[in-house]
Design a protein around this motif. Structure first.
Motif, PDB file in Angstrom:
ATOM      1  N   ASN A 187       0.802  -1.218   0.000  1.00  0.00           N
ATOM      2  CA  ASN A 187       0.000   0.000   0.000  1.00  0.00           C
ATOM      3  C   ASN A 187       0.840   1.275   0.000  1.00  0.00           C
ATOM      4  N   LYS A 188       2.151   1.130  -0.059  1.00  0.00           N
ATOM      5  CA  LYS A 188       3.029   2.297  -0.042  1.00  0.00           C
ATOM      6  C   LYS A 188       3.284   2.852  -1.438  1.00  0.00           C
ATOM      7  N   TYR A 189       2.715   2.217  -2.447  1.00  0.00           N
ATOM      8  CA  TYR A 189       2.946   2.622  -3.832  1.00  0.00           C
ATOM      9  C   TYR A 189       1.678   3.219  -4.430  1.00  0.00           C
ATOM     10  N   SER A 190       1.809   3.772  -5.637  1.00  0.00           N
ATOM     11  CA  SER A 190       0.665   4.428  -6.285  1.00  0.00           C
ATOM     12  C   SER A 190      -0.410   3.433  -6.677  1.00  0.00           C
ATOM     13  N   PHE A 191      -0.070   2.142  -6.758  1.00  0.00           N
ATOM     14  CA  PHE A 191      -1.051   1.079  -6.967  1.00  0.00           C
ATOM     15  C   PHE A 191      -0.557  -0.163  -6.225  1.00  0.00           C
ATOM     16  N   LYS A 192      -1.475  -1.028  -5.849  1.00  0.00           N
ATOM     17  CA  LYS A 192      -1.123  -2.200  -5.045  1.00  0.00           C
ATOM     18  C   LYS A 192      -0.362  -3.219  -5.893  1.00  0.00           C
ATOM     19  N   VAL A 193       0.657  -3.806  -5.299  1.00  0.00           N
ATOM     20  CA  VAL A 193       1.461  -4.795  -6.014  1.00  0.00           C
ATOM     21  C   VAL A 193       2.191  -5.673  -5.006  1.00  0.00           C
ATOM     22  N   ILE A 194       2.333  -6.950  -5.331  1.00  0.00           N
ATOM     23  CA  ILE A 194       3.185  -7.858  -4.565  1.00  0.00           C
ATOM     24  C   ILE A 194       4.206  -8.418  -5.534  1.00  0.00           C
ATOM     25  N   LYS A 195       5.489  -8.219  -5.235  1.00  0.00           N
ATOM     26  CA  LYS A 195       6.543  -8.627  -6.157  1.00  0.00           C
ATOM     27  C   LYS A 195       7.897  -8.586  -5.475  1.00  0.00           C
ATOM     28  N   ASN A 196       8.855  -9.255  -6.088  1.00  0.00           N
ATOM     29  CA  ASN A 196      10.270  -9.063  -5.779  1.00  0.00           C
ATOM     30  C   ASN A 196      10.832  -8.236  -6.931  1.00  0.00           C
ATOM     31  N   ALA A 197      11.466  -7.120  -6.622  1.00  0.00           N
ATOM     32  CA  ALA A 197      11.893  -6.211  -7.686  1.00  0.00           C
ATOM     33  C   ALA A 197      13.365  -5.823  -7.526  1.00  0.00           C
ATOM     34  N   TRP A 198      14.078  -5.846  -8.641  1.00  0.00           N
ATOM     35  CA  TRP A 198      15.480  -5.438  -8.696  1.00  0.00           C
ATOM     36  C   TRP A 198      15.569  -4.184  -9.550  1.00  0.00           C
ATOM     37  N   TYR A 199      16.253  -3.138  -9.038  1.00  0.00           N
ATOM     38  CA  TYR A 199      16.317  -1.844  -9.719  1.00  0.00           C
ATOM     39  C   TYR A 199      17.759  -1.524 -10.128  1.00  0.00           C
ATOM     40  N   PHE A 200      17.894  -1.035 -11.359  1.00  0.00           N
ATOM     41  CA  PHE A 200      19.217  -0.720 -11.902  1.00  0.00           C
ATOM     42  C   PHE A 200      19.217   0.685 -12.503  1.00  0.00           C
ATOM     43  N   PHE A 201      20.309   1.441 -12.235  1.00  0.00           N
ATOM     44  CA  PHE A 201      20.447   2.809 -12.719  1.00  0.00           C
ATOM     45  C   PHE A 201      21.737   2.949 -13.526  1.00  0.00           C
ATOM     46  N   ARG A 202      21.729   3.819 -14.512  1.00  0.00           N
ATOM     47  CA  ARG A 202      22.841   3.915 -15.465  1.00  0.00           C
ATOM     48  C   ARG A 202      24.177   4.281 -14.834  1.00  0.00           C
ATOM     49  N   TRP A 203      24.183   5.038 -13.753  1.00  0.00           N
ATOM     50  CA  TRP A 203      25.448   5.543 -13.196  1.00  0.00           C
ATOM     51  C   TRP A 203      26.165   4.523 -12.319  1.00  0.00           C
ATOM     52  N   ASN A 204      25.564   3.390 -12.056  1.00  0.00           N
ATOM     53  CA  ASN A 204      26.220   2.352 -11.248  1.00  0.00           C
ATOM     54  C   ASN A 204      26.925   1.327 -12.134  1.00  0.00           C
ATOM     55  N   LYS A 205      27.850   0.582 -11.553  1.00  0.00           N
ATOM     56  CA  LYS A 205      28.555  -0.457 -12.300  1.00  0.00           C
ATOM     57  C   LYS A 205      27.569  -1.517 -12.777  1.00  0.00           C
ATOM     58  N   ASP A 206      27.730  -1.919 -14.020  1.00  0.00           N
ATOM     59  CA  ASP A 206      26.799  -2.866 -14.636  1.00  0.00           C
ATOM     60  C   ASP A 206      27.323  -4.297 -14.486  1.00  0.00           C
ATOM     61  N   LYS A 207      27.366  -4.772 -13.243  1.00  0.00           N
ATOM     62  CA  LYS A 207      27.953  -6.080 -12.963  1.00  0.00           C
ATOM     63  C   LYS A 207      27.174  -7.228 -13.599  1.00  0.00           C
ATOM     64  N   MET A 208      25.864  -7.063 -13.747  1.00  0.00           N
ATOM     65  CA  MET A 208      25.046  -8.132 -14.336  1.00  0.00           C
ATOM     66  C   MET A 208      24.800  -7.927 -15.830  1.00  0.00           C
ATOM     67  N   LYS A 209      25.367  -6.865 -16.390  1.00  0.00           N
ATOM     68  CA  LYS A 209      25.286  -6.594 -17.840  1.00  0.00           C
ATOM     69  C   LYS A 209      23.855  -6.331 -18.315  1.00  0.00           C
ATOM     70  N   VAL A 210      23.017  -5.776 -17.441  1.00  0.00           N
ATOM     71  CA  VAL A 210      21.639  -5.517 -17.853  1.00  0.00           C
ATOM     72  C   VAL A 210      21.566  -4.351 -18.841  1.00  0.00           C
ATOM     73  N   TRP A 211      22.382  -3.332 -18.636  1.00  0.00           N
ATOM     74  CA  TRP A 211      22.363  -2.195 -19.558  1.00  0.00           C
ATOM     75  C   TRP A 211      22.912  -2.612 -20.921  1.00  0.00           C
ATOM     76  N   LYS A 212      23.885  -3.471 -20.917  1.00  0.00           N
ATOM     77  CA  LYS A 212      24.440  -3.969 -22.178  1.00  0.00           C
ATOM     78  C   LYS A 212      23.377  -4.736 -22.964  1.00  0.00           C
ATOM     79  N   LEU A 213      22.502  -5.429 -22.253  1.00  0.00           N
ATOM     80  CA  LEU A 213      21.448  -6.211 -22.900  1.00  0.00           C
ATOM     81  C   LEU A 213      20.375  -5.336 -23.544  1.00  0.00           C
ATOM     82  N   PHE A 214      20.029  -4.232 -22.877  1.00  0.00           N
ATOM     83  CA  PHE A 214      18.821  -3.517 -23.260  1.00  0.00           C
ATOM     84  C   PHE A 214      19.004  -2.109 -23.833  1.00  0.00           C
ATOM     85  N   SER A 215      20.166  -1.493 -23.695  1.00  0.00           N
ATOM     86  CA  SER A 215      20.327  -0.089 -24.092  1.00  0.00           C
ATOM     87  C   SER A 215      20.027   0.174 -25.558  1.00  0.00           C
TER      88      SER A 215
END
Length: 209
Positions: free
Chosen positions: A38-66
């Motif tokens: 209930n702390k979000y703009s809509f209800k959700v139950i999930k496990n979520a991982w967040y990635f931002f461009r300025w951090n090291k891309d250890k899992m290569k997610v930005w390389k996959l999707f940019s």
């Protein structure tokens, strides 16, 4: 499968946490259950991982999707490198979110997104109905009233695009087959989104339908 395994292992070694999108925000993961939903703009139950461009891309997610993200930005009327160099002080940033909707509890309330900064919602599907979960998953609305379920049309690895104001959600993700009861089970989804950072006092956020 390789990326999902890395994410699950990361969550085992690092505690669930939350960080506002301010300057220097790190990559992190968060378990959002009945207590936090209930702390979000809509209800959700999930496990979520967040990635931002300025951090090291250890899992290569930005390389996959940019590269794919740049093409869709051009499609929606932006420059291909729009927001790429932004940090929270620039108000709008790029963020990759990878989500696991847990077995028998994961869901997402019907909602829509503002087209202010991003007209097209970009999804990548890391799971497949009847293989990774039994029922539930993404839906839209047909003629504004009847749910139109789309999971049966999605293959693992597909990319999906839709206009941001379309109302959508995720029905509870059900798993009944013991053979897929493992750490990678459930519905997995990856979203490429450009939200307003927490440097904005009155942020434009998603809305409940």
């Amino acid at each position: 499968k390789n990326l999902k395994t890395k994410l699950v292992n990361y969550s085992k070694k690092n505690k669930s946490s939350f960080h506002k999108m301010l300057e220097g925000v790190p990559n992190y993961w968060r378990k959002i259950d009945e207590k936090q939903m209930n702390k979000y703009s809509f209800k959700v139950i999930k496990n979520a991982w967040y990635f931002f461009r300025w951090n090291k891309d250890k899992m290569k997610v930005w390389k996959l999707f940019s590269n794919k993200w740049s093409l869709v930005k051009y499609l929606m009327g932006l420059n291909p490198d729009e927001y790429v160099k932004n940090t929270p002080k620039n108000k709008v940033i790029d963020r990759i979110q990878i989500v696991q909707y847990p077995k028998n509890t994961g869901f997402c309330q019907s909602h829509w997104h503002s087209p202010k900064n991003q007209r097209i919602i970009i999804s990548f599907y890391f799971s497949q109905i009847k293989k990774d979960f039994f029922s539930g998953g993404t839906y839209f609305y047909k003629k504004g009233k009847k749910k139109f379920k789309v999971e049966e049309f999605i293959n693992k690895g597909d990319m999906g695009l839709f206009y941001s104001t379309l109302i959508h959600g995720v029905d509870p993700v059900i798993i009944e087959n013991e053979k897929i009861m493992n750490n990678l089970a459930g519905r997995w989804w990856c979203g490429l989104y450009s939200p307003e950072s927490n440097e904005v006092k009155k942020r434009t956020t998603s809305k409940v339908a």
